[in-house]
Design an enzyme around this catalytic site. Structure first.
Site, PDB file in Angstrom:
ATOM      1  N   ASP A  47       0.980  -1.324  -0.011  1.00  0.00           N
ATOM      2  CA  ASP A  47       0.330  -0.380   0.088  1.00  0.00           C
ATOM      3  C   ASP A  47       0.329   1.709  -0.210  1.00  0.00           C
ATOM      4  O   ASP A  47       0.164   2.551  -0.019  1.00  0.00           O
ATOM      5  CB  ASP A  47      -1.177  -0.117   1.065  1.00  0.00           C
ATOM      6  CG  ASP A  47      -0.310  -0.284   2.599  1.00  0.00           C
ATOM      7  OD1 ASP A  47       1.209  -0.016   2.148  1.00  0.00           O
ATOM      8  OD2 ASP A  47      -1.266  -0.293   3.515  1.00  0.00           O
ATOM      9  N   SER A  48       2.085   0.787   0.102  1.00  0.00           N
ATOM     10  CA  SER A  48       3.136   2.075   0.161  1.00  0.00           C
ATOM     11  C   SER A  48       3.092   2.340  -1.589  1.00  0.00           C
ATOM     12  O   SER A  48       3.331   4.032  -2.001  1.00  0.00           O
ATOM     13  CB  SER A  48       4.401   1.094   0.600  1.00  0.00           C
ATOM     14  OG  SER A  48       4.999   0.586  -0.887  1.00  0.00           O
ATOM     15  N   ASP A  86      -1.272  -5.930  -0.331  1.00  0.00           N
ATOM     16  CA  ASP A  86      -1.205  -5.483   0.212  1.00  0.00           C
ATOM     17  C   ASP A  86      -2.840  -5.627   0.821  1.00  0.00           C
ATOM     18  O   ASP A  86      -3.247  -4.399  -0.200  1.00  0.00           O
ATOM     19  CB  ASP A  86      -1.037  -4.497   0.704  1.00  0.00           C
ATOM     20  CG  ASP A  86       0.370  -4.190   1.602  1.00  0.00           C
ATOM     21  OD1 ASP A  86       1.135  -5.081   2.532  1.00  0.00           O
ATOM     22  OD2 ASP A  86       0.966  -3.420   1.783  1.00  0.00           O
ATOM     23  N   LYS A 115      -1.481  -9.913   1.676  1.00  0.00           N
ATOM     24  CA  LYS A 115      -0.756  -9.185   3.189  1.00  0.00           C
ATOM     25  C   LYS A 115      -1.333  -7.773   4.263  1.00  0.00           C
ATOM     26  O   LYS A 115      -2.286  -7.269   3.422  1.00  0.00           O
ATOM     27  CB  LYS A 115       0.322  -8.816   3.121  1.00  0.00           C
ATOM     28  CG  LYS A 115       1.145  -8.006   4.368  1.00  0.00           C
ATOM     29  CD  LYS A 115       3.260  -7.134   4.222  1.00  0.00           C
ATOM     30  CE  LYS A 115       3.207  -6.076   3.100  1.00  0.00           C
ATOM     31  NZ  LYS A 115       2.840  -4.869   4.410  1.00  0.00           N
ATOM     32  N   GLU A 117      -1.655  -5.917   8.595  1.00  0.00           N
ATOM     33  CA  GLU A 117      -0.973  -5.760   9.363  1.00  0.00           C
ATOM     34  C   GLU A 117      -1.737  -5.752  10.182  1.00  0.00           C
ATOM     35  O   GLU A 117      -2.365  -5.129  10.593  1.00  0.00           O
ATOM     36  CB  GLU A 117      -0.875  -3.996   9.364  1.00  0.00           C
ATOM     37  CG  GLU A 117      -0.158  -4.073   7.645  1.00  0.00           C
ATOM     38  CD  GLU A 117      -0.316  -1.920   8.147  1.00  0.00           C
ATOM     39  OE1 GLU A 117      -0.252  -1.350   8.631  1.00  0.00           O
ATOM     40  OE2 GLU A 117       0.639  -1.614   6.877  1.00  0.00           O
ATOM     41  N   GLU A 183       8.670  -4.825  10.604  1.00  0.00           N
ATOM     42  CA  GLU A 183       8.597  -3.179  10.479  1.00  0.00           C
ATOM     43  C   GLU A 183       9.711  -2.295  11.867  1.00  0.00           C
ATOM     44  O   GLU A 183       8.789  -2.683  12.490  1.00  0.00           O
ATOM     45  CB  GLU A 183       7.696  -2.742   9.678  1.00  0.00           C
ATOM     46  CG  GLU A 183       7.900  -1.525   9.454  1.00  0.00           C
ATOM     47  CD  GLU A 183       7.483  -0.872   7.856  1.00  0.00           C
ATOM     48  OE1 GLU A 183       6.508  -1.241   7.604  1.00  0.00           O
ATOM     49  OE2 GLU A 183       7.416  -0.120   7.824  1.00  0.00           O
TER      50      GLU A 183
HETATM   51  O1  KIV Z   1       3.614  -1.337   1.706  1.00  0.00           O
HETATM   52  C1  KIV Z   1       4.672  -1.490   1.724  1.00  0.00           C
HETATM   53  O2  KIV Z   1       5.276  -1.325   0.752  1.00  0.00           O
HETATM   54  C2  KIV Z   1       4.421  -2.852   2.503  1.00  0.00           C
HETATM   55  C3  KIV Z   1       6.450  -2.668   2.753  1.00  0.00           C
HETATM   56  C4  KIV Z   1       6.811  -1.290   3.415  1.00  0.00           C
HETATM   57  C5  KIV Z   1       6.514  -3.824   3.754  1.00  0.00           C
HETATM   58  O3  KIV Z   1       4.443  -2.625   4.012  1.00  0.00           O
END
Ligand code: KIV
Length: 266
Positions: A47-48, A86, A115, A117, A183
């Site tokens: 989600d980055s 994500d 993924k 969190e 992280e």
């Molecule tokens: O969204 C992302 O890039 C991440 C990484 C920082 C692991 O979750």
């Protein structure tokens, strides 16, 4: 590099063999193909995507539509890498039914795993998604989607707080996660977790002893002027691209491009 698709059991074997696992973020077919051909084991549609490429301030703003489009693009670009997408903030917290429904969308778009969190607080959600036949990669330690609750980016698990991160890591393994991202966790804590867990740990800002490492590709390729302190720059790609664009602009303005060597009918 063999083109056989990396699968969850290969990642487990890599941990057992002590073979480091590489993971990079990717948000489009173009970089997915390049990172895949470079032999990257796992690609993360993080989600980055929100702040790395879409111009948002944080990961909180991104939603399922953007993540689904990006997941499809990365899946089309990569032949070998294990693809993790994500679940964005707000797409899995309200109910397990909504979490499963959104996980299914990302898998249909081409992801091999989703993924999310959170540790103990997300264990039942992880279990429900796993029970629906979907691989889950967990993410504990600093969890950017909770940046407001956590008071911004900061190391998690210092001193006595290390027990919280360790309990979270145990809980996600117990819930059926196939791997866990750690992280911004102190390196000795990340090592203890890595030694204890059966599933691979993938570190970001968590020292050198995790089973794998992940970086946001725009950080490691210096697409912007600033990177977090734990990032190493592996190539000045941002500068190379700017130089190329500057050279192009100059060539067009000076009428040195196009020339007789660069014509479709030459
Ligand atoms: O969204 C992302 O890039 C991440 C990484 C920082 C692991 O979750």
């Amino acid at each position: 590099m063999a083109t056989k698709r990396v699968r969850a059991h290969h990642l487990a074997k890599m941990k057992q063999a002590g073979q480091p696992i590489t993971m990079l973020t990717s948000y489009d077919a173009l970089t997915a193909r390049i990172f895949d051909e470079a032999g990257t084991d796992m690609l993360l549609i993080g989600d980055s995507h929100a702040n790395a490429t879409l111009g948002y301030d944080s990961t909180i703003s991104i939603g399922m539509p953007e993540m689904t489009v990006a997941t499809g693009a990365v899946a089309r670009g990569a032949k070998r890498a294990f693809i993790v997408a994500d679940l964005p903030f707000g797409s899995y917290e309200s109910s397990t039914a909504e979490a499963i429904s959104n996980a299914v969308k990302l898998i249909k778009a081409g992801a091999n795993a989703v993924k999310l969190e959170g540790g103990i607080r997300m264990a039942s959600t992880i279990r429900a998604i796993v029970d629906a036949g979907i691989n889950v990669v967990a993410h504990v330690g600093y969890t950017p989607q909770s940046e407001n609750a956590l008071g911004g980016p900061r190391v998690q698990g210092r001193g006595s707080a290390s027990d919280v991160v360790k309990e979270d890591a145990r809980a996600v393994q117990e819930a059926g996660a196939i791997a866990v991202v750690l992280e911004m966790v102190p390196a000795p804590v990340a090592k203890e977790i890595t030694d204890e867990l059966v599933i691979p740990t993938i570190g970001i800002g968590a020292g050198e002893d995790t089973d794998g490492q992940v970086l946001v590709w725009t950080d490691m390729a210096a697409m912007t002027d600033w990177q977090p302190s734990f990032v190493k720059v592996f190539g000045q790609v941002g500068k190379a691209l700017k130089d190329a664009a500057t050279a192009y602009n100059e060539a067009v303005r000076s009428r040195s491009f196009p020339d007789s060597d660069h014509r479709f009918d030459k």
